[in-house]
Structure formats: structure tokens, C-alpha cells
Scaffold this motif. Structure first.
Motif, PDB file in Angstrom:
ATOM      1  N   SER A 110       0.853  -1.178   0.000  1.00 30.88           N
ATOM      2  CA  SER A 110       0.000   0.000   0.000  1.00 30.88           C
ATOM      3  C   SER A 110       0.898   1.239   0.000  1.00 30.88           C
ATOM      4  O   SER A 110       1.851   1.317   0.772  1.00 30.88           O
ATOM      5  CB  SER A 110      -0.883  -0.013   1.249  1.00 30.88           C
ATOM      6  OG  SER A 110      -1.531   1.225   1.401  1.00 30.88           O
ATOM      7  N   LEU A 111       0.582   2.211  -0.857  1.00 31.36           N
ATOM      8  CA  LEU A 111       1.403   3.416  -1.009  1.00 31.36           C
ATOM      9  C   LEU A 111       0.532   4.663  -0.964  1.00 31.36           C
ATOM     10  O   LEU A 111      -0.425   4.787  -1.726  1.00 31.36           O
ATOM     11  CB  LEU A 111       2.139   3.374  -2.353  1.00 31.36           C
ATOM     12  CG  LEU A 111       3.067   2.187  -2.555  1.00 31.36           C
ATOM     13  CD1 LEU A 111       3.268   1.895  -4.024  1.00 31.36           C
ATOM     14  CD2 LEU A 111       4.388   2.461  -1.872  1.00 31.36           C
ATOM     15  N   VAL A 112       0.873   5.585  -0.067  1.00 32.86           N
ATOM     16  CA  VAL A 112       0.172   6.866   0.030  1.00 32.86           C
ATOM     17  C   VAL A 112       1.203   7.987   0.175  1.00 32.86           C
ATOM     18  O   VAL A 112       2.330   7.750   0.593  1.00 32.86           O
ATOM     19  CB  VAL A 112      -0.813   6.911   1.228  1.00 32.86           C
ATOM     20  CG1 VAL A 112      -1.939   5.906   1.053  1.00 32.86           C
ATOM     21  CG2 VAL A 112      -0.093   6.688   2.544  1.00 32.86           C
ATOM     22  N   ASN A 113       0.781   9.219  -0.157  1.00 35.44           N
ATOM     23  CA  ASN A 113       1.672  10.345   0.111  1.00 35.44           C
ATOM     24  C   ASN A 113       1.476  10.793   1.551  1.00 35.44           C
ATOM     25  O   ASN A 113       0.660  10.232   2.288  1.00 35.44           O
ATOM     26  CB  ASN A 113       1.490  11.478  -0.906  1.00 35.44           C
ATOM     27  CG  ASN A 113       0.170  12.219  -0.782  1.00 35.44           C
ATOM     28  OD1 ASN A 113      -0.607  12.016   0.152  1.00 35.44           O
ATOM     29  ND2 ASN A 113      -0.103  13.090  -1.739  1.00 35.44           N
ATOM     30  N   ASP A 114       2.204  11.815   1.967  1.00 41.57           N
ATOM     31  CA  ASP A 114       2.138  12.259   3.362  1.00 41.57           C
ATOM     32  C   ASP A 114       0.799  12.890   3.737  1.00 41.57           C
ATOM     33  O   ASP A 114       0.531  13.148   4.901  1.00 41.57           O
ATOM     34  CB  ASP A 114       3.290  13.207   3.685  1.00 41.57           C
ATOM     35  CG  ASP A 114       3.303  14.457   2.817  1.00 41.57           C
ATOM     36  OD1 ASP A 114       2.615  14.484   1.769  1.00 41.57           O
ATOM     37  OD2 ASP A 114       4.006  15.406   3.167  1.00 41.57           O
ATOM     38  N   LYS A 115      -0.071  13.098   2.742  1.00 36.73           N
ATOM     39  CA  LYS A 115      -1.407  13.636   3.003  1.00 36.73           C
ATOM     40  C   LYS A 115      -2.459  12.528   2.973  1.00 36.73           C
ATOM     41  O   LYS A 115      -3.657  12.792   3.035  1.00 36.73           O
ATOM     42  CB  LYS A 115      -1.731  14.714   1.973  1.00 36.73           C
ATOM     43  CG  LYS A 115      -0.796  15.924   2.097  1.00 36.73           C
ATOM     44  CD  LYS A 115      -0.850  16.780   0.840  1.00 36.73           C
ATOM     45  CE  LYS A 115       0.163  17.886   0.865  1.00 36.73           C
ATOM     46  NZ  LYS A 115       1.541  17.479   0.742  1.00 36.73           N
ATOM     47  N   VAL A 140      13.973  23.130  -5.457  1.00 34.71           N
ATOM     48  CA  VAL A 140      13.866  21.709  -5.160  1.00 34.71           C
ATOM     49  C   VAL A 140      12.472  21.442  -4.612  1.00 34.71           C
ATOM     50  O   VAL A 140      11.988  22.150  -3.731  1.00 34.71           O
ATOM     51  CB  VAL A 140      14.947  21.263  -4.145  1.00 34.71           C
ATOM     52  CG1 VAL A 140      14.733  19.810  -3.727  1.00 34.71           C
ATOM     53  CG2 VAL A 140      16.338  21.436  -4.740  1.00 34.71           C
ATOM     54  N   TYR A 141      11.839  20.423  -5.175  1.00 32.64           N
ATOM     55  CA  TYR A 141      10.529  19.968  -4.736  1.00 32.64           C
ATOM     56  C   TYR A 141      10.707  18.602  -4.093  1.00 32.64           C
ATOM     57  O   TYR A 141      11.563  17.820  -4.498  1.00 32.64           O
ATOM     58  CB  TYR A 141       9.562  19.868  -5.924  1.00 32.64           C
ATOM     59  CG  TYR A 141       9.278  21.213  -6.546  1.00 32.64           C
ATOM     60  CD1 TYR A 141       8.153  21.933  -6.192  1.00 32.64           C
ATOM     61  CD2 TYR A 141      10.152  21.766  -7.479  1.00 32.64           C
ATOM     62  CE1 TYR A 141       7.894  23.175  -6.748  1.00 32.64           C
ATOM     63  CE2 TYR A 141       9.905  23.005  -8.045  1.00 32.64           C
ATOM     64  CZ  TYR A 141       8.776  23.700  -7.675  1.00 32.64           C
ATOM     65  OH  TYR A 141       8.532  24.932  -8.223  1.00 32.64           O
ATOM     66  N   ARG A 142       9.873  18.282  -3.102  1.00 27.50           N
ATOM     67  CA  ARG A 142      10.025  17.012  -2.375  1.00 27.50           C
ATOM     68  C   ARG A 142       8.719  16.231  -2.388  1.00 27.50           C
ATOM     69  O   ARG A 142       7.645  16.782  -2.210  1.00 27.50           O
ATOM     70  CB  ARG A 142      10.447  17.260  -0.940  1.00 27.50           C
ATOM     71  CG  ARG A 142      10.466  15.959  -0.107  1.00 27.50           C
ATOM     72  CD  ARG A 142      11.257  16.087   1.125  1.00 27.50           C
ATOM     73  NE  ARG A 142      12.659  16.058   0.739  1.00 27.50           N
ATOM     74  CZ  ARG A 142      13.656  16.313   1.569  1.00 27.50           C
ATOM     75  NH1 ARG A 142      13.425  16.610   2.827  1.00 27.50           N
ATOM     76  NH2 ARG A 142      14.896  16.275   1.142  1.00 27.50           N
ATOM     77  N   PHE A 143       8.865  14.924  -2.598  1.00 28.58           N
ATOM     78  CA  PHE A 143       7.750  13.998  -2.427  1.00 28.58           C
ATOM     79  C   PHE A 143       8.014  13.191  -1.169  1.00 28.58           C
ATOM     80  O   PHE A 143       9.116  12.686  -0.967  1.00 28.58           O
ATOM     81  CB  PHE A 143       7.620  13.037  -3.611  1.00 28.58           C
ATOM     82  CG  PHE A 143       6.550  12.015  -3.372  1.00 28.58           C
ATOM     83  CD1 PHE A 143       5.236  12.300  -3.678  1.00 28.58           C
ATOM     84  CD2 PHE A 143       6.851  10.801  -2.793  1.00 28.58           C
ATOM     85  CE1 PHE A 143       4.238  11.382  -3.416  1.00 28.58           C
ATOM     86  CE2 PHE A 143       5.863   9.872  -2.525  1.00 28.58           C
ATOM     87  CZ  PHE A 143       4.550  10.166  -2.843  1.00 28.58           C
TER      88      PHE A 143
END
Length: 172
Positions: A110-115, A140-143
Motif C-alpha cells: 500500500s502506497l500513500v503520500n504524506d497527506k 527543489v521539490y520534495r515527495f
């Protein structure tokens, strides 16, 4: 700029004259974006079947950075990302070599972003990266995301639980 157009059809003619100006402005946001650093290897660790079944598996955080060069100072360009891999749905990655000896079954990642948004496996559902910091000639952008083992249906059997996915930077 002066424009003159002559139309002639048989013995009749029409002349159109126009005068004006055009200004062409080339205002490029940036030269391009690229991943910063090496491939991200998320160490999921060993988990018990019981923990996977009851959902008590610990989420493993991961992140990656994307640098966009050539930005004007203080310009925040929206950069998005989507993912590619052996996925049965957004937010669910199938294990590599599924069905082979020694590979776990009945489980996926299962994969989700920090939101809490499921990671998309289609460009139309790309998710925005968060601006992180300014660097020389760009930003710089961060995932940031989280991964965990989760049941996919059927009997869960022990074995290797590896999977691979790629991310695609979308900044059009």
C-alpha cells in the motif's frame, strides 16, 4: 508591420491593407526538472502474516527530491508526479515475481503520500510535489510517502515481498 493582400477573381479585384505591430515575448519558466540523488530503496523489513492480516504493520516513510533548473527567483512552478509499476489500482503495488516459488502471496504494498492520498498510477491523477527550497538557478521539490504491506485477498503465504515502481515527473 504592413500587410497588403490582393485577391483577383476574373475582372474583379479586392485589396486589403492592414497596419499594426506584434510583440513576441519568450518567458520560459524553467529549463527542466530532474530527480536528485540515487534510486530510493524502501526497506520494508520482515512482517508476520498476523500483523499483515490485522493491519498493524508499521508504515515505512520514504521521500525523493526533484530539482527544477532555470527558474526565475521566487517562482513556484507546480511540479507533479505519478507512478508506473505493476499496480492493480492507485495506491496498491503488486509484488515482483508473483506466483513464483519463494514469493509471498495474498499481499501487496500500500502506497500513500504524506497527506494520505493513494499514489496514482496514471498521469491524469498526478499529485503535486511540495516546494522544499531554493538552490542555485532553481528550486527543489520534495515527495514524501509511506509504504506498508497489506492483504490483497486470498490466502497469505510467507515469502519474499519485493516490488519496483518508477516515478514520472509531470511539469507541463
Amino acid at each position: 508591420m504592413d500587410l497588403k493582400v490582393n485577391w483577383q477573381m476574373g475582372d474583379k479585384s479586392l485589396v486589403v491593407r492592414s497596419q499594426g505591430s506584434t510583440e513576441l515575448v519568450n518567458d520560459i519558466f524553467f529549463a527542466g526538472c530532474e530527480s536528485v540523488g540515487a534510486a530510493v530503496n524502501v526497506q520494508m523489513g520482515k512482517q508476520t502474516i498476523q500483523h499483515i492480516k490485522n493491519g498493524s504493520v508499521k508504515e515505512v516513510p520514504f521521500n525523493f527530491d526533484v530539482r527544477c533548473d532555470g527558474l526565475k527567483p521566487d517562482t513556484k512552478v507546480p511540479v507533479k508526479v505519478y507512478f508506473e509499476g505493476n499496480s492493480q489500482a492507485d495506491g496498491m503495488l503488486k509484488l515482483s515475481n508473483l506466483g513464483q516459488p519463494g514469493v509471498a502471496s495474498g499481499v501487496g504494498i500500500s502506497l500513500v503520500n504524506d497527506k494520505g492520498v493513494k499514489l496514482p498510477f496514471d498521469i491524469t491523477r498526478s499529485v503535486a510535489l511540495d516546494w522544499n527550497r531554493e538552490v542555485a538557478d532553481g528550486s527543489v521539490y520534495r515527495f514524501t510517502g509511506k509504504a506498508k504491506y497489506t492483504p490483497t485477498g486470498g490466502e497469505i503465504t510467507p515469502g519474499k515481498g519485493d516490488a519496483t515502481m518508477s516515478f514520472v515527473i509531470n511539469y507541463n
